[in-house]
Design a protein around this motif. Structure first.
Motif, PDB file in Angstrom:
ATOM      1  N   ALA A  93       0.750  -1.127   0.077  1.00 38.50           N
ATOM      2  CA  ALA A  93      -0.086  -0.181   0.003  1.00 38.50           C
ATOM      3  C   ALA A  93       0.744   1.111   0.047  1.00 38.50           C
ATOM      4  O   ALA A  93       0.483   2.255  -0.447  1.00 38.50           O
ATOM      5  N   GLY A  94       2.146   1.168   0.595  1.00 36.05           N
ATOM      6  CA  GLY A  94       2.651   2.256   0.627  1.00 36.05           C
ATOM      7  C   GLY A  94       4.255   2.011   1.406  1.00 36.05           C
ATOM      8  O   GLY A  94       4.280   1.281   2.255  1.00 36.05           O
ATOM      9  N   ALA A  95       4.754   3.190   1.625  1.00 39.72           N
ATOM     10  CA  ALA A  95       6.225   3.163   2.303  1.00 39.72           C
ATOM     11  C   ALA A  95       5.924   3.944   3.321  1.00 39.72           C
ATOM     12  O   ALA A  95       5.061   4.889   3.602  1.00 39.72           O
ATOM     13  N   VAL A  96       7.144   4.022   4.333  1.00 40.21           N
ATOM     14  CA  VAL A  96       7.197   4.614   5.609  1.00 40.21           C
ATOM     15  C   VAL A  96       7.769   5.808   5.040  1.00 40.21           C
ATOM     16  O   VAL A  96       8.420   5.993   4.327  1.00 40.21           O
ATOM     17  N   GLU A  97       6.911   6.847   5.367  1.00 39.71           N
ATOM     18  CA  GLU A  97       7.631   8.433   5.133  1.00 39.71           C
ATOM     19  C   GLU A  97       7.927   9.203   6.269  1.00 39.71           C
ATOM     20  O   GLU A  97       7.120   9.117   7.365  1.00 39.71           O
ATOM     21  N   TYR A  98       9.191   9.602   6.086  1.00 39.79           N
ATOM     22  CA  TYR A  98       9.612  10.475   7.240  1.00 39.79           C
ATOM     23  C   TYR A  98       9.804  11.788   7.069  1.00 39.79           C
ATOM     24  O   TYR A  98      10.209  12.384   5.964  1.00 39.79           O
ATOM     25  N   ILE A  99       9.335  12.908   7.693  1.00 37.54           N
ATOM     26  CA  ILE A  99       9.571  14.284   7.594  1.00 37.54           C
ATOM     27  C   ILE A  99       9.982  14.891   8.922  1.00 37.54           C
ATOM     28  O   ILE A  99       9.535  14.523   9.793  1.00 37.54           O
ATOM     29  N   GLY A 100      11.050  15.624   8.713  1.00 39.00           N
ATOM     30  CA  GLY A 100      11.603  16.373   9.815  1.00 39.00           C
ATOM     31  C   GLY A 100      11.492  17.812   9.696  1.00 39.00           C
ATOM     32  O   GLY A 100      12.262  18.105   8.603  1.00 39.00           O
ATOM     33  N   LEU A 101      11.178  18.504  10.628  1.00 37.67           N
ATOM     34  CA  LEU A 101      11.314  20.028  10.614  1.00 37.67           C
ATOM     35  C   LEU A 101      12.079  20.606  11.548  1.00 37.67           C
ATOM     36  O   LEU A 101      11.919  20.242  12.823  1.00 37.67           O
ATOM     37  N   LYS A 102      12.902  21.404  11.174  1.00 40.90           N
ATOM     38  CA  LYS A 102      13.768  22.180  12.365  1.00 40.90           C
ATOM     39  C   LYS A 102      12.940  23.287  12.863  1.00 40.90           C
ATOM     40  O   LYS A 102      12.324  23.956  12.182  1.00 40.90           O
ATOM     41  N   ILE A 103      12.779  23.568  14.387  1.00 37.29           N
ATOM     42  CA  ILE A 103      12.354  24.395  14.929  1.00 37.29           C
ATOM     43  C   ILE A 103      13.027  25.022  15.743  1.00 37.29           C
ATOM     44  O   ILE A 103      13.877  24.609  16.638  1.00 37.29           O
ATOM     45  N   SER A 104      12.958  26.539  16.095  1.00 35.61           N
ATOM     46  CA  SER A 104      13.689  26.986  17.061  1.00 35.61           C
ATOM     47  C   SER A 104      13.162  27.340  18.392  1.00 35.61           C
ATOM     48  O   SER A 104      11.758  27.360  18.307  1.00 35.61           O
ATOM     49  N   SER A 105      13.497  27.068  19.107  1.00 38.23           N
ATOM     50  CA  SER A 105      12.880  27.273  20.659  1.00 38.23           C
ATOM     51  C   SER A 105      13.512  28.275  21.593  1.00 38.23           C
ATOM     52  O   SER A 105      14.661  28.725  21.187  1.00 38.23           O
TER      53      SER A 105
END
Length: 105
Positions: A93-105
């Protein structure tokens, strides 16, 4: 000092015939992710399509090093819990998808 955390999103399809076993395994995944430094962990069903249930995880990691270590561990067979999790993923049905966003804290 500004630190850049990463907000990680992982989405993947699970075979609908094993969703109960998958959900039981996710309790152990949650514990493992906390051990790796994941904060603000959320796990939700994102929808269903073609016999697969799509799930999404989102969480914060303190550094890019944490992200690369987590991704490698989740892709290996050395961790029992992540290997067990991989057995439920519907690769047709599909692949494992990774998304990473850098956030400043």
């Amino acid at each position: 000092m500004i630190t850049k955390q990463l907000h990680i999103f992982i989405q993947y399809p699970i075979k609908e015939t094993v969703t109960l076993q998958y959900e039981e395994t996710m309790q152990r995944v949650l514990h493992a992710m906390n051990q790796m430094g994941a904060n603000d962990y959320r796990w939700t069903k994102a929808g269903s399509e073609k016999g697969a249930a799509y799930y999404r995880e989102s969480f914060l990691l303190p550094t890019e090093s944490h992200y690369f270590a987590m991704k490698a561990l989740r892709g290996s067979q050395q961790s029992n819990v992540f290997h067990e999790l991989s057995q439920f993923i519907d690769t047709e049905a599909g692949a494992v998808e990774y998304i990473g966003l850098k956030i400043s804290s």
